[in-house]
Design an enzyme around this catalytic site. Structure first.
Site, short mmCIF file in Angstrom:
data_model
loop_
_atom_site.label_atom_id
_atom_site.label_comp_id
_atom_site.label_asym_id
_atom_site.label_seq_id
_atom_site.Cartn_x
_atom_site.Cartn_y
_atom_site.Cartn_z
N ARG A 162 -49.12 -34.88 20.81
CA ARG A 162 -48.45 -36.00 21.49
C ARG A 162 -48.71 -35.84 22.99
O ARG A 162 -48.52 -34.76 23.54
CB ARG A 162 -46.94 -36.02 21.20
CG ARG A 162 -46.62 -36.32 19.74
CD ARG A 162 -45.12 -36.54 19.52
NE ARG A 162 -44.68 -37.81 20.06
CZ ARG A 162 -43.39 -38.11 20.25
NH1 ARG A 162 -42.45 -37.22 19.98
NH2 ARG A 162 -43.05 -39.29 20.72
N ASP A 171 -38.88 -37.29 29.09
CA ASP A 171 -40.03 -36.59 28.51
C ASP A 171 -40.90 -36.03 29.61
O ASP A 171 -41.61 -35.04 29.42
CB ASP A 171 -40.82 -37.53 27.60
CG ASP A 171 -39.98 -37.90 26.39
OD1 ASP A 171 -39.10 -38.78 26.53
OD2 ASP A 171 -40.15 -37.27 25.33
N GLY A 216 -38.37 -34.72 20.35
CA GLY A 216 -37.50 -34.42 21.49
C GLY A 216 -38.21 -33.38 22.33
O GLY A 216 -38.66 -32.35 21.82
N ALA A 217 -38.33 -33.66 23.63
CA ALA A 217 -39.19 -32.86 24.49
C ALA A 217 -38.87 -31.36 24.46
O ALA A 217 -39.77 -30.51 24.36
CB ALA A 217 -39.12 -33.40 25.91
N CYS A 248 -31.84 -43.37 22.99
CA CYS A 248 -32.57 -42.37 22.22
C CYS A 248 -31.70 -41.15 21.92
O CYS A 248 -30.47 -41.25 21.88
CB CYS A 248 -33.88 -41.98 22.92
SG CYS A 248 -35.10 -41.25 21.80
N ASN A 269 -39.45 -41.84 29.96
CA ASN A 269 -38.54 -41.59 28.83
C ASN A 269 -38.75 -42.67 27.77
O ASN A 269 -39.57 -43.59 27.95
CB ASN A 269 -37.09 -41.58 29.33
CG ASN A 269 -36.12 -41.02 28.29
OD1 ASN A 269 -36.39 -39.96 27.70
ND2 ASN A 269 -35.03 -41.70 28.04
N LYS A 270 -38.02 -42.55 26.67
CA LYS A 270 -38.17 -43.44 25.52
C LYS A 270 -38.24 -44.91 25.93
O LYS A 270 -37.47 -45.36 26.79
CB LYS A 270 -36.98 -43.21 24.57
CG LYS A 270 -36.98 -44.00 23.29
CD LYS A 270 -38.24 -43.79 22.46
CE LYS A 270 -38.51 -42.32 22.18
NZ LYS A 270 -39.85 -42.07 21.64
#
Ligand code: RI2
Length: 317
Positions: free
Chosen positions: A65, A199, A23-24, A130, A209-210
């Protein structure tokens, strides 16, 4: 592995890599704390040695990441305050910046929650994708305001972060319906808002995003359901102002299918992108702690925040 990096920092980097820490915003908080540990525990005997250690720690964290821009934004924030000329002074600089960063992050999420909650009405049904702490802050505030909110939660393959969302919404007293990702369109007619996190947000208002967010947004637009993105300013990607694109993380095959099953079906190529890009025309509002923005005007806020350019402290040797 760089010997100068404290074992605790290596452990945090490993946990980000394996997504035990994910999670960002949570990643940003963890890396700020990791740099604080590196500073506190440093046995450097001169300022240059201390700076080198902190840069090495930042590099180890940075390389975990690639997509969530909150990670490099956090590293920049904590390391930009290193102005002292002694080891003790530098240590204090880093500890103070890390503490300030974590406090600001928490405050930003609370302020963002207020803005997002104002968009939600009593009786609204949301659909989530998410697990986003920024998105859930909006729901939590709305619930505290006395609004009744219900949620349709997408499980979010391959890692099922939707389960975390379901549990946290349940704990807030929000009735939850869990669906598989491919059922989303079927239920969009019952939904008042699609609510997701981010993100990274690019200068043109694209939302990273996801994986699955962009398909959801296109379907929601088709059904006329508004799409709200909850993203504190930590998610704004400064590099996109000067033409850089956001790197999309590709993850392991094993997250999707085990080796034995893969062999049984003839070893097809497997692709596992963790994120996708939703173009601004599919987003109604980006909710930040500085207010809500139509995606096309987010660049104005980015100019204000990053106007003086950014540094890459992890890149200096
Ligand atoms: P918050 C997550 O990525 C999701 O894509 C989520 O929307 C985003 O981070 C933002 O999360 P991952 O780490 O910062 O699960 O709002 O790959 O908590």
């Amino acid at each position: 592995m760089d010997e100068r990096v404290h074992p605790e920092v290596r452990r945090i980097a490993e946990e980000i890599d394996t997504m035990e820490i994910r999670g960002a915003a949570t990643i940003a908080d963890a890396v700020a704390r990791a740099l604080r540990t590196q500073a506190r525990e440093s046995e450097a005997t001169d300022p240059e040695m201390f700076r080198g250690e902190l840069r090495a720690a930042a590099r180890t964290l940075y390389e975990t990441r690639p997509t969530a821009v909150s990670l490099p934004n956090a590293l920049r924030y904590v390391l930009r305050g290193m102005s002292a000329t002694t080891v003790e002074g530098l240590r204090q600089n880093v500890v103070d910046s890390a503490d300030e960063f974590c406090a600001r992050l928490e405050r930003a999420q609370a302020d963002l929650g207020q803005v997002g909650a104002n968009r939600l009405r009593d009786g609204d049904v949301i659909m989530t994708h998410c697990h986003s702490t920024d998105a859930l802050a909006c729901v939590e505030t709305a619930v505290k305001q006395g609004k009744h909110i219900e949620a349709i939660v997408k499980e979010t393959r391959p890692r099922n972060q939707g389960h975390i969302t379901a549990r946290e919404l349940h704990e807030m007293g929000v009735p939850v319906t869990l669906i598989v990702d491919s059922a989303a369109r079927r239920y969009l007619n019952d939904v008042d808002h699609v609510l997701v996190g981010a993100d990274a947000v690019a200068a043109d208002g694209s939302v990273i995003n996801k994986i699955g967010t962009s398909g959801l947004a296109v379907n929601a637009r088709d059904r006329g359901t508004p799409i709200m993105v909850a993203a504190q300013t930590l998610k704004l990607h400064p590099g996109t102002m000067t033409g850089h694109t956001v790197d999309i993380e590709m993850r392991e095959t094993e997250e999707i299918i085990d080796a034995e099953t893969l062999a049984e079906i003839g070893n097809p190529t497997v692709k596992n992108p963790a994120f996708d890009v939703t173009p601004p025309r599919y987003v109604d509002a980006i909710v930040t702690e500085r207010g809500q923005f139509p995606p096309e005007s987010i660049v104005i806020l980015m100019r204000e925040l990053f106007g003086e350019g950014t540094t890459e402290p992890w890149a200096e040797r």
